[in-house]
Scaffold this active site. Structure first.
Site, PDB file in Angstrom:
ATOM      1  N   ALA A  58     -31.940  47.617  62.258  1.00 26.54           N
ATOM      2  CA  ALA A  58     -31.919  48.127  63.348  1.00 26.54           C
ATOM      3  C   ALA A  58     -33.092  47.788  64.428  1.00 26.54           C
ATOM      4  O   ALA A  58     -33.407  48.075  65.426  1.00 26.54           O
ATOM      5  CB  ALA A  58     -32.114  49.730  63.342  1.00 26.54           C
ATOM      6  N   ASP A  93     -28.716  47.839  56.981  1.00 23.91           N
ATOM      7  CA  ASP A  93     -28.733  48.459  57.740  1.00 23.91           C
ATOM      8  C   ASP A  93     -30.093  47.634  58.833  1.00 23.91           C
ATOM      9  O   ASP A  93     -31.310  47.823  58.308  1.00 23.91           O
ATOM     10  CB  ASP A  93     -29.296  49.906  57.884  1.00 23.91           C
ATOM     11  CG  ASP A  93     -29.727  50.583  59.079  1.00 23.91           C
ATOM     12  OD1 ASP A  93     -29.609  50.076  60.297  1.00 23.91           O
ATOM     13  OD2 ASP A  93     -30.196  51.749  58.814  1.00 23.91           O
ATOM     14  N   LYS A 101     -32.886  48.826  70.302  1.00 23.64           N
ATOM     15  CA  LYS A 101     -34.439  48.776  70.152  1.00 23.64           C
ATOM     16  C   LYS A 101     -34.622  47.411  70.821  1.00 23.64           C
ATOM     17  O   LYS A 101     -35.638  47.365  71.466  1.00 23.64           O
ATOM     18  CB  LYS A 101     -34.903  48.973  68.746  1.00 23.64           C
ATOM     19  CG  LYS A 101     -34.315  49.654  67.616  1.00 23.64           C
ATOM     20  CD  LYS A 101     -34.238  51.286  68.001  1.00 23.64           C
ATOM     21  CE  LYS A 101     -33.570  51.718  67.094  1.00 23.64           C
ATOM     22  NZ  LYS A 101     -33.645  53.423  66.654  1.00 23.64           N
ATOM     23  N   TRP A 108     -34.439  56.629  56.235  1.00 23.59           N
ATOM     24  CA  TRP A 108     -34.210  57.154  57.608  1.00 23.59           C
ATOM     25  C   TRP A 108     -33.476  58.365  57.437  1.00 23.59           C
ATOM     26  O   TRP A 108     -32.530  58.517  56.727  1.00 23.59           O
ATOM     27  CB  TRP A 108     -33.598  56.070  58.391  1.00 23.59           C
ATOM     28  CG  TRP A 108     -33.082  56.434  59.802  1.00 23.59           C
ATOM     29  CD1 TRP A 108     -34.190  57.234  60.949  1.00 23.59           C
ATOM     30  CD2 TRP A 108     -31.914  56.281  60.693  1.00 23.59           C
ATOM     31  NE1 TRP A 108     -33.552  57.235  62.209  1.00 23.59           N
ATOM     32  CE2 TRP A 108     -32.183  56.993  61.862  1.00 23.59           C
ATOM     33  CE3 TRP A 108     -30.776  56.183  60.223  1.00 23.59           C
ATOM     34  CZ2 TRP A 108     -31.063  56.941  62.741  1.00 23.59           C
ATOM     35  CZ3 TRP A 108     -29.839  56.084  61.116  1.00 23.59           C
ATOM     36  CH2 TRP A 108     -29.680  56.638  62.518  1.00 23.59           C
TER      37      TRP A 108
HETATM   38  C1  LIG Z   1     -33.280  52.584  60.150  1.00 28.15           C
HETATM   39  C2  LIG Z   1     -32.423  52.947  61.496  1.00 28.15           C
HETATM   40  N1  LIG Z   1     -30.985  52.677  61.194  1.00 28.15           N
HETATM   41  C3  LIG Z   1     -30.353  52.789  62.256  1.00 28.15           C
HETATM   42  C4  LIG Z   1     -30.684  53.485  63.455  1.00 28.15           C
HETATM   43  C5  LIG Z   1     -29.939  53.859  64.628  1.00 28.15           C
HETATM   44  O1  LIG Z   1     -30.048  53.086  65.651  1.00 28.15           O
HETATM   45  P1  LIG Z   1     -29.173  53.280  67.023  1.00 28.15           P
HETATM   46  O2  LIG Z   1     -30.030  54.304  67.895  1.00 28.15           O
HETATM   47  O3  LIG Z   1     -28.793  52.199  67.718  1.00 28.15           O
HETATM   48  O4  LIG Z   1     -27.803  54.312  66.752  1.00 28.15           O
HETATM   49  C6  LIG Z   1     -32.003  53.799  63.685  1.00 28.15           C
HETATM   50  C7  LIG Z   1     -32.811  54.462  64.717  1.00 28.15           C
HETATM   51  O5  LIG Z   1     -33.733  55.019  64.621  1.00 28.15           O
HETATM   52  C8  LIG Z   1     -32.807  53.540  62.378  1.00 28.15           C
HETATM   53  O6  LIG Z   1     -34.240  53.763  62.367  1.00 28.15           O
END
Ligand SMILES: Cc1ncc(COP(=O)(O)O)c(C=O)c1O
Length: 408
Positions: free
Chosen positions: A229, A227, A262, A146
């Protein structure tokens, strides 16, 4: 007070000249945000935006969940104060997430959770904690990852070591490379891992691969930072937490950054949670004191609204059951679109074996740009696309255009 109108050079403590705001260099624009703007500006009626990173339903909307509307209604009715909550935010919210994420580890007193502004906030806070404990730790990152991971790692001044995670041509994980990288790490180094629904590739570790990763991480004495999400967007709520729970089985120290943005569809409300495990209740309490201190400096306390609504949903049997149904509907749509694309051409079959909203098409940057120009199909230059960026009536045209691009 200094007179800022007088721009005579002034000396800082290090003896260097002060720099002015006007001296700041330009910043490269965020390519995904730029892509969204490009797609929005395209006047063609049949344009397809698969660059966007949010869930969309069959007709292209990102609706507020029905259960969330109900929770917000109750929140408005019952909330009696907006007084400060403190750096820990909504403590009950973090408690209610424990069984969902931690499963059988929910009652482990060595694990503590704290509400954060989204998954991003949890990641930043988790890395802050890890860097405070060990500023010499290096962070092992499988690429591609990401795009916000590297800047977050840089922001806590930790060194990042990349290893190749994904073989784009074949749509598979470069598992031997991953294991070799983890085996080559030093004790105390950090292994950044995607809990499920890997962004950007969709290529998740199998259960056997998780077992192997967990074995190496624990044997090498690495600090896993997971992580997660998209819990519930892949195979199911429990299934998507398989890796997290296995890591907790094996390791005394684990950091987990969770996003609820999400799976509750509250993206802009910034709902997340950081979980920290150490080898003892006392050490976890000390670690959390550091966490609260860092949170206090960065955002003082997390925004309340989204987490308060999630709290209401999870604390009510009926609402919780309704949330699970709406979550399953989102997951089913993701997986149904995946199967349709996979059935469109043998070279796209890998998409049916992947999870979450994102996959990467085996297209060159030139082919991606040609799709943009000729077919009004917008995806990241890397070929990453959001499978549910496609409305149901756009899927066939999308497959045909992608197949033509692959043949060109
Ligand atoms: C892999 C990953 N980690 C963390 C996040 C962060 O999410 P948030 O919108 O809750 O900060 C995202 C959001 O796109 C993501 O794709």
């Amino acid at each position: 007070m200094r007179n800022l109108a007088n721009r005579a050079p002034m000396l800082t403590r290090t003896g260097t000249k002060a720099r002015w705001l006007a001296d700041l260099p330009p910043v490269a624009s965020d390519s995904l945000l730029a892509l969204i703007a490009l797609a929005e500006a395209d006047p063609r009626n049949d344009k397809i935006d698969v660059g966007v990173g949010v869930f969309r339903d069959a007709v292209g909307n990102t609706p507020i969940l029905k259960v969330m509307k109900e929770a917000e209604r109750r929140l408005l009715e019952t909330q009696a104060t907006k007084a400060y909550l403190g750096s820990a935010g909504d403590k009950r919210f973090a408690e209610l997430l424990r069984p969902i994420l931690l499963g059988p580890h929910a009652s482990d007193e060595r694990i503590a959770g704290v509400q954060t502004p989204g998954g991003c906030g949890a990641l930043r806070l988790g890395f802050e904690l890890a860097a405070e404990a060990n500023p010499n730790a290096r962070v092992l990152v499988g690429t591609p990852t990401w795009p916000n991971h590297p800047p977050i790692i840089r922001s806590v001044r930790l060194e990042q070591i990349d290893y190749p995670y994904y073989e784009r041509g074949q749509g598979i994980i470069r598992f031997e490379d991953m294991i070799a990288a983890l085996e080559g790490a030093e004790p105390g180094d950090i292994a950044l891992l995607h809990g499920c629904c890997h962004n950007p590739t969709g290529a998740d570790l199998s259960e056997d691969q998780w077992r192997e990763v967990v074995r190496v991480v624990s044997e090498r004495g690495l600090l896993p930072l997971i992580d997660i999400a998209y819990q519930g967007f892949g195979r199911g709520l429990d299934e998507d937490a398989f890796g997290v729970r296995l890591m907790l089985d094996a390791c005394d120290e684990v950091i987990i950054a969770q996003s609820c943005d999400k799976n509750f569809s509250v993206y802009r409300d910034r709902v997340g949670c950081l979980f920290v495990k150490t080898g003892s209740k006392g050490a976890t309490e000390t670690a959390m004191a550091h966490v609260f201190q860092r949170a206090r400096v960065m955002w003082s306390m997390p925004p309340d609204h989204g987490a308060a609504a999630v709290h209401i949903i999870l604390d009510d049997k009926q609402l919780r059951a309704e949330w699970l149904i709406e979550l399953a509907a989102m997951r089913d749509r993701i997986n149904a679109v995946r199967q349709r694309i996979a059935g469109g051409d043998p070279r796209l079959a890998f998409i049916g074996r992947q999870y979450g909203m994102f996959s990467m098409l085996p297209l060159s940057k030139e082919q991606v740009l040609k799709l943009r120009e000729d077919d009004a199909i917008y995806m990241a230059d890397s070929g990453r696309f959001n499978v549910v960026g496609l409305g149901d009536d756009q899927i066939d045209r999308f497959i045909a255009a992608v197949v033509e691009a692959m043949d060109s």
